[in-house]
Scaffold this motif. Sequence first.
Motif, mmCIF file in Angstrom:
data_model
loop_
_atom_site.group_PDB
_atom_site.id
_atom_site.type_symbol
_atom_site.label_atom_id
_atom_site.label_comp_id
_atom_site.label_asym_id
_atom_site.label_seq_id
_atom_site.Cartn_x
_atom_site.Cartn_y
_atom_site.Cartn_z
ATOM 1 N N LEU A 101 0.806 -1.209 0.000
ATOM 2 C CA LEU A 101 0.000 0.000 0.000
ATOM 3 C C LEU A 101 0.842 1.262 0.000
ATOM 4 O O LEU A 101 0.332 2.337 -0.259
ATOM 5 N N LEU A 128 -6.733 -7.085 6.042
ATOM 6 C CA LEU A 128 -7.812 -6.360 5.391
ATOM 7 C C LEU A 128 -8.190 -5.104 6.135
ATOM 8 O O LEU A 128 -9.029 -4.346 5.673
ATOM 9 N N ARG A 168 -5.408 0.507 5.817
ATOM 10 C CA ARG A 168 -5.800 1.376 4.706
ATOM 11 C C ARG A 168 -4.579 2.135 4.213
ATOM 12 O O ARG A 168 -3.646 2.380 4.947
ATOM 13 N N ASP A 183 -5.591 7.483 2.138
ATOM 14 C CA ASP A 183 -6.902 7.304 2.762
ATOM 15 C C ASP A 183 -6.847 7.662 4.237
ATOM 16 O O ASP A 183 -7.767 8.263 4.785
ATOM 17 N N GLU A 216 -7.976 1.184 -6.169
ATOM 18 C CA GLU A 216 -7.716 -0.212 -6.487
ATOM 19 C C GLU A 216 -8.429 -1.061 -5.454
ATOM 20 O O GLU A 216 -8.354 -0.797 -4.261
ATOM 21 N N MET A 222 -8.676 -4.179 -3.282
ATOM 22 C CA MET A 222 -7.784 -5.224 -2.819
ATOM 23 C C MET A 222 -8.531 -6.207 -1.955
ATOM 24 O O MET A 222 -9.313 -5.801 -1.095
ATOM 25 N N SER A 223 -8.246 -7.464 -2.194
ATOM 26 C CA SER A 223 -8.986 -8.464 -1.443
ATOM 27 C C SER A 223 -8.164 -9.738 -1.370
ATOM 28 O O SER A 223 -7.284 -9.966 -2.179
ATOM 29 N N CYS A 274 -13.151 -6.986 1.492
ATOM 30 C CA CYS A 274 -12.215 -6.306 0.622
ATOM 31 C C CYS A 274 -12.038 -4.883 1.119
ATOM 32 O O CYS A 274 -12.708 -4.474 2.055
ATOM 33 N N PHE A 275 -11.129 -4.157 0.510
ATOM 34 C CA PHE A 275 -11.043 -2.741 0.826
ATOM 35 C C PHE A 275 -10.484 -1.996 -0.368
ATOM 36 O O PHE A 275 -9.903 -2.575 -1.271
ATOM 37 N N ASN A 326 -8.102 0.997 -1.988
ATOM 38 C CA ASN A 326 -6.900 1.777 -1.774
ATOM 39 C C ASN A 326 -6.894 2.881 -2.823
ATOM 40 O O ASN A 326 -6.861 2.607 -4.015
ATOM 41 N N THR A 327 -6.934 4.132 -2.361
ATOM 42 C CA THR A 327 -6.960 5.238 -3.320
ATOM 43 C C THR A 327 -5.571 5.493 -3.853
ATOM 44 O O THR A 327 -4.629 5.700 -3.086
#
Lengths: 219, 168
Positions: free
Chosen positions: A28, A146, A149, A153, B12, B14-15, B96-97, B99-100
């Motif tokens: 990320l 999960l 973030r 964000d 995006e 993501m999971s 899931c989430f 991601n910017t």
Amino acid sequence: MAAFADLDLRASSDLKALRGMVETAAHLGYSVVAINHVVDFKEKKQEIEKPVVVSELFTTLPIVQVACTHLDVDLVCVTVTEKLPFYFKRPPVNVAIDRGLGFELVYSPAIKDSTIRRYTISNALNLMQICKGKNIIISSAAERPLEIRGPYDVANLGLLFGLSESDAKAAVSINCRAALLHGETRRTAFGIISTVKKPRPSEGDDDSLPACKKAKCEG
Amino acid sequence: MVRFKHRYLLCELMSDDPRCRLTLDDRVLGNLVRDTIARVHGTFGAAACSIGFAVRYLNVYTGIVLLRCRKEFYQLVWSALPFITYLENKGHRYPCFFNTLHVGGTIRTCQKFLIQYNRRQLLILLQNCTDERQREAIQKSVTRSCLVEESSGEELSDGGEEAAETME
């Protein structure tokens, strides 16, 4: 240039899950990650290796006052799971900021539950009014990959908590680095001198050649 | 100059589950985002964000989503995105989430960013892949993306599909 950091990943006993979390965080865009061991107050006998950054979680006012002024910690975690029974007072908070302590807000319980979300935002706004957004860190108390973030964000979540845009970005990058450095300086003498154990070089081939001859060979 | 200004949020998905991305549908996604905004920001949020809101681009293989919203309310939309925790489609619920990756004022800037991002992802995939056949396929797409600089539109889909095939 900004190195984003997430200073709170809850350590579970499973190494593989932990590795998965760290990989997700790296994907990320986080360059620094800190793994948290939660130690209960009562069990003081537990031996953990000297941690670099120590943070304490508080629920009552007198502890907060003492922590801000005297205790040897780096970060003060603000509880988010229930409404704080006390208001932050300005003098201890100012002393804490002068000492370089950071205040840590956690966002992963807010993602899971909606009542906790309300408490998180109200506690955070309360804190913002007192400290004006200085020395704030936002991190996830993530137990699974999960729940993490991305850094942009999280900076946006900082806007929800009442920070300004630049403060919110700083909360994810600059202030985290400051907290880490603060932890390092606790181990050194006034932040200038530190001793590092150097592994002893192998005896024998190094000692046979005196220093000047060695320099000639390399030159 | 009277023109409605927008912000385009490149995200995006993501999971853990590889099937999660395949069940993406623009209507499902739009409803999910609208529901989340209603949950987080209430009635005002839901109403304000829904006027200019649209899902502009959706890539099922790589999970890239491009959302459009009005410039005045883009922060409301953006701040609601971290609160998305699962995707529900046809009775299946996938955690899931989002991601910017990038916020842009036009689709073109988002596209430029996406091309650079895909190139970087290809290189990362190249490092991590184990199979010789996969390695060759990725190397081919990397060289192709470096040489072909003009036709940016084709690279978007090509890079994505190659990456998806090698990932399967």
